[in-house]
Design an enzyme around this catalytic site. Sequence first.
Site, PDB file in Angstrom:
ATOM      1  N   HIS A  19       0.831  -1.212   0.000  1.00 23.79           N
ATOM      2  CA  HIS A  19       0.000   0.000   0.000  1.00 23.79           C
ATOM      3  C   HIS A  19       0.862   1.256   0.000  1.00 23.79           C
ATOM      4  O   HIS A  19       1.904   1.316   0.649  1.00 23.79           O
ATOM      5  CB  HIS A  19      -0.923  -0.001   1.227  1.00 23.79           C
ATOM      6  CG  HIS A  19      -1.928  -1.113   1.196  1.00 23.79           C
ATOM      7  ND1 HIS A  19      -3.216  -0.926   0.743  1.00 23.79           N
ATOM      8  CD2 HIS A  19      -1.840  -2.427   1.531  1.00 23.79           C
ATOM      9  CE1 HIS A  19      -3.866  -2.078   0.822  1.00 23.79           C
ATOM     10  NE2 HIS A  19      -3.058  -3.001   1.300  1.00 23.79           N
ATOM     11  N   ASP A 139      -7.722   1.250  -4.979  1.00 26.42           N
ATOM     12  CA  ASP A 139      -8.606   0.433  -4.153  1.00 26.42           C
ATOM     13  C   ASP A 139      -9.669   1.232  -3.412  1.00 26.42           C
ATOM     14  O   ASP A 139      -9.483   2.388  -3.044  1.00 26.42           O
ATOM     15  CB  ASP A 139      -7.814  -0.505  -3.224  1.00 26.42           C
ATOM     16  CG  ASP A 139      -7.438   0.096  -1.897  1.00 26.42           C
ATOM     17  OD1 ASP A 139      -7.176   1.318  -1.847  1.00 26.42           O
ATOM     18  OD2 ASP A 139      -7.394  -0.649  -0.901  1.00 26.42           O
ATOM     19  N   HIS A 198      -8.996  -7.555  -1.638  1.00 30.71           N
ATOM     20  CA  HIS A 198      -8.606  -8.267  -0.421  1.00 30.71           C
ATOM     21  C   HIS A 198      -9.775  -9.200  -0.075  1.00 30.71           C
ATOM     22  O   HIS A 198     -10.933  -8.787  -0.170  1.00 30.71           O
ATOM     23  CB  HIS A 198      -8.456  -7.319   0.763  1.00 30.71           C
ATOM     24  CG  HIS A 198      -7.259  -6.417   0.734  1.00 30.71           C
ATOM     25  ND1 HIS A 198      -6.981  -5.555  -0.272  1.00 30.71           N
ATOM     26  CD2 HIS A 198      -6.262  -6.247   1.651  1.00 30.71           C
ATOM     27  CE1 HIS A 198      -5.867  -4.884   0.014  1.00 30.71           C
ATOM     28  NE2 HIS A 198      -5.409  -5.284   1.177  1.00 30.71           N
ATOM     29  N   GLU A 201      -8.897 -12.466   4.692  1.00 33.12           N
ATOM     30  CA  GLU A 201      -7.802 -12.138   5.618  1.00 33.12           C
ATOM     31  C   GLU A 201      -8.308 -12.326   7.050  1.00 33.12           C
ATOM     32  O   GLU A 201      -7.663 -12.963   7.865  1.00 33.12           O
ATOM     33  CB  GLU A 201      -7.331 -10.692   5.383  1.00 33.12           C
ATOM     34  CG  GLU A 201      -6.226 -10.228   6.320  1.00 33.12           C
ATOM     35  CD  GLU A 201      -5.902  -8.731   6.167  1.00 33.12           C
ATOM     36  OE1 GLU A 201      -6.669  -8.026   5.481  1.00 33.12           O
ATOM     37  OE2 GLU A 201      -4.898  -8.287   6.743  1.00 33.12           O
TER      38      GLU A 201
HETATM   39 ZN   LIG Z   1      -3.403  -4.986   2.006  1.00 29.91          ZN
END
Ligand SMILES: [Zn+2]
Length: 344
Positions: A19, A139, A198, A201
């Site tokens: 990021h 994103d 994503h 996670e």
């Molecule tokens: Zn990430």
Amino acid sequence: MTDPHPFIAGLPKAELHVHHVGSASPRIVAELAAHHPDSRVPTDPEALADYFTFTDFAHFIEVYLSVVDLIRTPEDVRLLTFEVARDMARQNIRYAELTVTPYSSTHRGIPEVAFMEAIEDARKAAEAELGVVLRWCFDIPGEAGLQAAEETARLAVERRPDGLVSFGLGGPEIGVERPQFKPYFDRAIAEGLHSVPHAGETTGPQTIWDALTVLRAERIGHGTSSVRDPRLLEHLAEHRIALEVCPTSNIATRAVTDIELHPIREMVAAGVLVTVNSDDPPMFGTDLNNEYAVAARLLELDERGIAELAKNAVEASFLDPAGKRKLAEEIDTYTTNWLRTPGR
Ligand SMILES: [Zn+2]
């Protein structure tokens, strides 16, 4: 293999999950803070090192947001981006898809055209001066809701910078269902952008299935919980859908409780294309080289095995075929020369 660090340090690498703001090292933060003396971020390196020592995840979020607050002008954006590339060059990262959250900047008042010019200007300078090829993933900050999703899709489509290759979704997963973002991903995909949300996670395998079937993911950010679903692992392996694994980040966020229990072994054993990445490296006290060393230890890899891991990232990248071939060859040449050198 005794110490993998020297081999890894010189190995040409690609990074797919890292990021933009999360890559701001104490050195970069000090420079930004010096431009904005009214901020509460310390400017001297020692105090900053303390500031960057996280006590818990809430502290990480606090520091992250205070760095976001330092990025107020297009010049700050340019500086951050170019200096992140400088840190990459030092690690022999040749190619990176940097996840940028344009919404954080534009809704704080940085004009959108100036923002795009700043990242593009830094991208061109990084390639010319540092030999680091940067591409962007825009994103959606999931926690900011559908209005942020709409804005991110609009920026990706209407203000699309030359370096933009993909469209992602970050932020918390719990309570932020993937399917609601379908219209925005559809819009980005229709414009030729790759889908890289994503998923899995901090939530279970269903989130990864949603990312694959609803958001048409071509790679999965993290995908940690995939190992809980054998059919999912099989699907990922069969379709060569890569996982962007970030071991130290998973520990920092407690997605995985103990590095020794990291599911990377099961992923590799199932034949999944696994790539190693650093996510928010200075904030998690790591860098890509360290993540490779962690993975090499967990997977018991020698130099050739580590080189294969680096080539997985090239294969799973959105580089053009010629660029992929060139970087894979660089990795092979480096490895062959390394192993040929007597005395090692
Ligand atoms: Zn990430």
